[in-house]
Design a protein around this motif. Structure first.
Motif, PDB file in Angstrom:
ATOM      1  N   SER A 179       0.829  -1.209   0.000  1.00  0.00           N
ATOM      2  CA  SER A 179       0.000   0.000   0.000  1.00  0.00           C
ATOM      3  C   SER A 179       0.861   1.255   0.000  1.00  0.00           C
ATOM      4  O   SER A 179       0.580   2.224  -0.706  1.00  0.00           O
ATOM      5  CB  SER A 179      -0.925   0.008   1.220  1.00  0.00           C
ATOM      6  N   ALA A 180       1.932   1.239   0.818  1.00  0.00           N
ATOM      7  CA  ALA A 180       2.816   2.400   0.914  1.00  0.00           C
ATOM      8  C   ALA A 180       3.543   2.649  -0.408  1.00  0.00           C
ATOM      9  O   ALA A 180       3.648   3.789  -0.872  1.00  0.00           O
ATOM     10  CB  ALA A 180       3.820   2.190   2.042  1.00  0.00           C
ATOM     11  N   ARG A 181       4.049   1.585  -1.019  1.00  0.00           N
ATOM     12  CA  ARG A 181       4.756   1.736  -2.290  1.00  0.00           C
ATOM     13  C   ARG A 181       3.814   2.232  -3.385  1.00  0.00           C
ATOM     14  O   ARG A 181       4.191   3.065  -4.218  1.00  0.00           O
ATOM     15  CB  ARG A 181       5.383   0.400  -2.700  1.00  0.00           C
ATOM     16  N   SER A 182       2.601   1.726  -3.379  1.00  0.00           N
ATOM     17  CA  SER A 182       1.610   2.156  -4.356  1.00  0.00           C
ATOM     18  C   SER A 182       1.271   3.636  -4.169  1.00  0.00           C
ATOM     19  O   SER A 182       1.152   4.390  -5.148  1.00  0.00           O
ATOM     20  CB  SER A 182       0.345   1.301  -4.226  1.00  0.00           C
ATOM     21  N   ALA A 183       1.135   4.041  -2.901  1.00  0.00           N
ATOM     22  CA  ALA A 183       0.831   5.443  -2.609  1.00  0.00           C
ATOM     23  C   ALA A 183       1.956   6.357  -3.073  1.00  0.00           C
ATOM     24  O   ALA A 183       1.715   7.444  -3.614  1.00  0.00           O
ATOM     25  CB  ALA A 183       0.582   5.627  -1.114  1.00  0.00           C
ATOM     26  N   LEU A 184       3.190   5.919  -2.889  1.00  0.00           N
ATOM     27  CA  LEU A 184       4.334   6.717  -3.331  1.00  0.00           C
ATOM     28  C   LEU A 184       4.353   6.825  -4.854  1.00  0.00           C
ATOM     29  O   LEU A 184       4.607   7.903  -5.409  1.00  0.00           O
ATOM     30  CB  LEU A 184       5.644   6.085  -2.846  1.00  0.00           C
ATOM     31  N   ALA A 185       4.070   5.729  -5.537  1.00  0.00           N
ATOM     32  CA  ALA A 185       4.061   5.732  -7.005  1.00  0.00           C
ATOM     33  C   ALA A 185       2.995   6.677  -7.547  1.00  0.00           C
ATOM     34  O   ALA A 185       3.179   7.288  -8.603  1.00  0.00           O
ATOM     35  CB  ALA A 185       3.828   4.324  -7.529  1.00  0.00           C
ATOM     36  N   ASP A 186       1.893   6.808  -6.823  1.00  0.00           N
ATOM     37  CA  ASP A 186       0.787   7.654  -7.278  1.00  0.00           C
ATOM     38  C   ASP A 186       0.899   9.107  -6.806  1.00  0.00           C
ATOM     39  O   ASP A 186       0.168   9.967  -7.292  1.00  0.00           O
ATOM     40  CB  ASP A 186      -0.554   7.091  -6.770  1.00  0.00           C
ATOM     41  N   ALA A 187       1.793   9.352  -5.855  1.00  0.00           N
ATOM     42  CA  ALA A 187       1.894  10.687  -5.258  1.00  0.00           C
ATOM     43  C   ALA A 187       2.416  11.717  -6.263  1.00  0.00           C
ATOM     44  O   ALA A 187       3.260  11.409  -7.109  1.00  0.00           O
ATOM     45  CB  ALA A 187       2.800  10.653  -4.034  1.00  0.00           C
ATOM     46  N   LYS A 188       1.911  12.938  -6.156  1.00  0.00           N
ATOM     47  CA  LYS A 188       2.357  14.036  -7.008  1.00  0.00           C
ATOM     48  C   LYS A 188       3.304  14.950  -6.222  1.00  0.00           C
ATOM     49  O   LYS A 188       3.156  15.132  -5.023  1.00  0.00           O
ATOM     50  CB  LYS A 188       1.154  14.853  -7.490  1.00  0.00           C
ATOM     51  N   GLY A 189       4.278  15.501  -6.918  1.00  0.00           N
ATOM     52  CA  GLY A 189       5.171  16.461  -6.293  1.00  0.00           C
ATOM     53  C   GLY A 189       6.219  15.858  -5.379  1.00  0.00           C
ATOM     54  O   GLY A 189       6.721  16.526  -4.467  1.00  0.00           O
TER      55      GLY A 189
ATOM     56  N   ALA B  90       4.433  14.618   1.745  1.00  0.00           N
ATOM     57  CA  ALA B  90       4.972  13.750   2.793  1.00  0.00           C
ATOM     58  C   ALA B  90       3.915  13.427   3.838  1.00  0.00           C
ATOM     59  O   ALA B  90       3.816  12.282   4.308  1.00  0.00           O
ATOM     60  CB  ALA B  90       6.188  14.409   3.456  1.00  0.00           C
ATOM     61  N   ARG B  91       3.096  14.412   4.202  1.00  0.00           N
ATOM     62  CA  ARG B  91       2.030  14.196   5.187  1.00  0.00           C
ATOM     63  C   ARG B  91       1.068  13.115   4.717  1.00  0.00           C
ATOM     64  O   ARG B  91       0.650  12.239   5.475  1.00  0.00           O
ATOM     65  CB  ARG B  91       1.259  15.484   5.424  1.00  0.00           C
ATOM     66  N   GLY B  92       0.700  13.195   3.440  1.00  0.00           N
ATOM     67  CA  GLY B  92      -0.207  12.205   2.888  1.00  0.00           C
ATOM     68  C   GLY B  92       0.371  10.806   2.949  1.00  0.00           C
ATOM     69  O   GLY B  92      -0.333   9.829   3.254  1.00  0.00           O
ATOM     70  N   LEU B  93       1.672  10.682   2.676  1.00  0.00           N
ATOM     71  CA  LEU B  93       2.333   9.376   2.709  1.00  0.00           C
ATOM     72  C   LEU B  93       2.470   8.863   4.139  1.00  0.00           C
ATOM     73  O   LEU B  93       2.332   7.664   4.400  1.00  0.00           O
ATOM     74  CB  LEU B  93       3.696   9.468   2.027  1.00  0.00           C
TER      75      LEU B  93
ATOM     76  N   ASP C  18       0.387   9.511   6.504  1.00  0.00           N
ATOM     77  CA  ASP C  18      -0.977   9.064   6.832  1.00  0.00           C
ATOM     78  C   ASP C  18      -1.217   7.640   6.333  1.00  0.00           C
ATOM     79  O   ASP C  18      -1.816   6.813   7.025  1.00  0.00           O
ATOM     80  CB  ASP C  18      -2.018  10.003   6.204  1.00  0.00           C
ATOM     81  N   VAL C  19      -0.749   7.359   5.115  1.00  0.00           N
ATOM     82  CA  VAL C  19      -0.925   6.017   4.550  1.00  0.00           C
ATOM     83  C   VAL C  19      -0.196   4.985   5.402  1.00  0.00           C
ATOM     84  O   VAL C  19      -0.729   3.915   5.718  1.00  0.00           O
ATOM     85  CB  VAL C  19      -0.403   5.964   3.097  1.00  0.00           C
ATOM     86  N   VAL C  20       1.032   5.306   5.790  1.00  0.00           N
ATOM     87  CA  VAL C  20       1.840   4.360   6.577  1.00  0.00           C
ATOM     88  C   VAL C  20       1.210   4.076   7.937  1.00  0.00           C
ATOM     89  O   VAL C  20       1.041   2.922   8.333  1.00  0.00           O
ATOM     90  CB  VAL C  20       3.283   4.903   6.758  1.00  0.00           C
ATOM     91  N   VAL C  21       0.841   5.121   8.665  1.00  0.00           N
ATOM     92  CA  VAL C  21       0.348   4.907  10.033  1.00  0.00           C
ATOM     93  C   VAL C  21      -1.087   4.387  10.065  1.00  0.00           C
ATOM     94  O   VAL C  21      -1.536   3.848  11.081  1.00  0.00           O
ATOM     95  CB  VAL C  21       0.455   6.201  10.876  1.00  0.00           C
ATOM     96  N   SER C  22      -1.811   4.548   8.960  1.00  0.00           N
ATOM     97  CA  SER C  22      -3.180   4.025   8.929  1.00  0.00           C
ATOM     98  C   SER C  22      -3.222   2.556   8.516  1.00  0.00           C
ATOM     99  O   SER C  22      -4.277   1.923   8.597  1.00  0.00           O
ATOM    100  CB  SER C  22      -4.048   4.854   7.968  1.00  0.00           C
ATOM    101  N   SER C  23      -2.084   2.029   8.069  1.00  0.00           N
ATOM    102  CA  SER C  23      -2.005   0.617   7.685  1.00  0.00           C
ATOM    103  C   SER C  23      -1.717  -0.248   8.907  1.00  0.00           C
ATOM    104  O   SER C  23      -1.227   0.229   9.929  1.00  0.00           O
ATOM    105  CB  SER C  23      -0.909   0.414   6.635  1.00  0.00           C
ATOM    106  N   ARG C  24      -2.009  -1.521   8.784  1.00  0.00           N
ATOM    107  CA  ARG C  24      -1.752  -2.470   9.873  1.00  0.00           C
ATOM    108  C   ARG C  24      -0.388  -3.127   9.642  1.00  0.00           C
ATOM    109  O   ARG C  24      -0.172  -3.785   8.620  1.00  0.00           O
ATOM    110  CB  ARG C  24      -2.847  -3.535   9.918  1.00  0.00           C
ATOM    111  N   TRP C  25       0.526  -2.943  10.589  1.00  0.00           N
ATOM    112  CA  TRP C  25       1.870  -3.520  10.506  1.00  0.00           C
ATOM    113  C   TRP C  25       2.012  -4.640  11.540  1.00  0.00           C
ATOM    114  O   TRP C  25       1.377  -4.593  12.593  1.00  0.00           O
ATOM    115  CB  TRP C  25       2.930  -2.445  10.747  1.00  0.00           C
ATOM    116  N   SER C  26       2.862  -5.606  11.242  1.00  0.00           N
ATOM    117  CA  SER C  26       3.042  -6.729  12.166  1.00  0.00           C
ATOM    118  C   SER C  26       3.673  -6.282  13.477  1.00  0.00           C
ATOM    119  O   SER C  26       3.331  -6.788  14.548  1.00  0.00           O
ATOM    120  CB  SER C  26       3.904  -7.822  11.512  1.00  0.00           C
TER     121      SER C  26
END
Length: 263
Positions: free
Chosen positions: A11-21, A72-75, A77-85
């Motif tokens: 999810s994080a890698r996908s979000a980075l690939a789609d991020a603008k700027g 960076a804030r958006g990314l 958000d993606v990281v901390v909203s995901s479930r990590w082991s």
């Protein structure tokens, strides 16, 4: 790596690939966020809690990272909203995202990987220097200053940002492991791997091209090749890709012959 972490990383890698700027500042801010979170047990616990309130987590991120750039804030958000082991996996994921963001801004293919490789060699070849960088007693600022003095004005801003982060937040890893992992992430961002080729004498441009092509055929993708000269090999080539070592050196063959004779 747990299944939750694998999903979160995707999810994080996908979000980075789609991020603008995405620019160098974005990557630096992501790495700084990883250091901030890693430096506070309470903050890490709150953000890595899989049963935490999503709205509360987002509000906490806004409070702590309110001055961080929108991308960076958006990314984050993606990281901390995901479930990590684990909480450490969250930190590793945020660190990887920062390194990938920085790698995406490289202007010279393979340059960051080569600079990280030389930095790692310089540190690991000097026991006192490696101890100083790995010491838990020295301040993060002191380690950062040491990195800057080692890399001097020759290294790119990207390499300085990555190496500076690694020494400030090693998370129990030795410098050699830190640099190898970061370089592999940088190369993977460009769809490549990392190979270390050890030879008795420097390869000619033709020989290097042939070795590089051979590695690409064997592993199914291009690799950034770091060349190490070690006269003790006598001749031949030793290739290391990840944990795999292909030893075709004359020194290795002689050692095998000696073992056979001794047997």
């Amino acid at each position: 790596m747990g299944s939750a972490t694998r999903s979160a990383l995707e999810s994080a890698r996908s979000a980075l690939a789609d991020a603008k700027g995405v620019d160098l500042a974005t990557g630096e801010q992501l790495l700084a966020a990883a250091r901030t979170i890693g430096g506070s047990t309470q903050l890490l616990g709150a953000l890595a809690n899989p049963s935490g309130d999503a709205a509360g987590t987002k509000a906490l991120v806004a409070a702590v990272f309110g001055e961080v750039g929108a991308t960076a804030r958006g990314l984050i958000d993606v990281v901390v909203s995901s479930r990590w082991s684990t909480g450490d996996d969250l930190l590793a994921g945020l660190e990887e995202l920062g390194i990938r963001a920085i790698a995406a801004t490289a202007t010279a293919p393979g340059a960051i990987e080569a600079e990280l490789f030389e930095f790692g060699r310089a540190v690991t070849s000097d026991a006192e220097l490696e101890l100083a960088i790995g010491s838990k007693r020295d301040s993060a600022a002191g380690k950062l200053s040491l990195v800057q003095s080692l890399l001097g004005g020759s290294a790119s801003a990207q390499t300085l940002a990555i190496a500076g982060h690694l020494v400030q937040q090693p998370r129990g890893r030795r410098i050699g492991e830190l640099v190898r992992s970061a370089a592999a992430t940088v190369a993977d961002t460009a769809g490549k791997g990392i190979a270390t080729v050890t030879v008795a004498r420097p390869l000619s441009a033709t020989q290097l091209s042939a070795v590089t092509a051979s590695i690409a055929r064997r592993y199914g993708r291009d690799h950034v090749v770091n060349q190490v000269v070690d006269p003790s090999l006598v001749g031949g080539v030793r290739v290391q890709v990840g944990d795999e070592v292909i030893d075709g050196s004359i020194a290795s063959r002689l050692a095998d012959v000696k073992l056979q004779l001794a047997g």
